[in-house]
Design a protein around this motif. Structure first.
Motif, PDB file in Angstrom:
ATOM      1  N   VAL A 156     -21.368  34.129 -19.726  1.00 47.42           N
ATOM      2  CA  VAL A 156     -21.379  34.048 -21.183  1.00 47.42           C
ATOM      3  C   VAL A 156     -20.194  33.202 -21.613  1.00 47.42           C
ATOM      4  O   VAL A 156     -19.062  33.447 -21.197  1.00 47.42           O
ATOM      5  N   ILE A 157     -20.457  32.183 -22.422  1.00 45.28           N
ATOM      6  CA  ILE A 157     -19.398  31.285 -22.893  1.00 45.28           C
ATOM      7  C   ILE A 157     -19.096  31.606 -24.349  1.00 45.28           C
ATOM      8  O   ILE A 157     -19.996  31.643 -25.183  1.00 45.28           O
ATOM      9  N   ASP A 158     -17.846  31.838 -24.614  1.00 48.93           N
ATOM     10  CA  ASP A 158     -17.406  32.116 -25.976  1.00 48.93           C
ATOM     11  C   ASP A 158     -17.632  30.873 -26.829  1.00 48.93           C
ATOM     12  O   ASP A 158     -17.199  29.771 -26.475  1.00 48.93           O
ATOM     13  N   SER A 159     -18.314  31.011 -27.945  1.00 46.10           N
ATOM     14  CA  SER A 159     -18.624  29.850 -28.793  1.00 46.10           C
ATOM     15  C   SER A 159     -17.355  29.192 -29.333  1.00 46.10           C
ATOM     16  O   SER A 159     -17.352  28.012 -29.650  1.00 46.10           O
ATOM     17  N   GLY A 160     -16.268  29.919 -29.414  1.00 44.21           N
ATOM     18  CA  GLY A 160     -15.015  29.347 -29.884  1.00 44.21           C
ATOM     19  C   GLY A 160     -14.460  28.305 -28.917  1.00 44.21           C
ATOM     20  O   GLY A 160     -13.710  27.417 -29.306  1.00 44.21           O
TER      21      GLY A 160
END
Length: 68
Positions: free
Chosen positions: A52-56
């Motif tokens: 999961v990649i943090d959108s920030g």
């Protein structure tokens, strides 16, 4: 993924080769080759979760001077 097993005889000795893509592994006996190919197939076909990649993180990259 295609996994195959080949029997090769050389100088009176038989070896078993497990092939997948460019990987070739040799084994002294058919049972060892079969066990390896079975375990490899099991692991390749096992479900894998994607990270999961943090959108920030994408916003931070866009703010870098070297990215335009």
């Amino acid at each position: 993924m295609d996994i195959s097993i080949e029997k090769v005889e050389s100088k009176g000795t038989e070896q078993w080769i497990v092939c997948t893509g460019s990987l070739k592994m040799s084994f002294n006996g058919q049972p060892s080759a079969m066990a390896f190919s079975s375990k490899l197939k099991e692991r390749v076909e096992a479900p894998h979760s994607l990270p999961v990649i943090d959108s920030g993180a994408f916003e931070q990259v866009a703010e870098l001077d070297c990215v335009k």
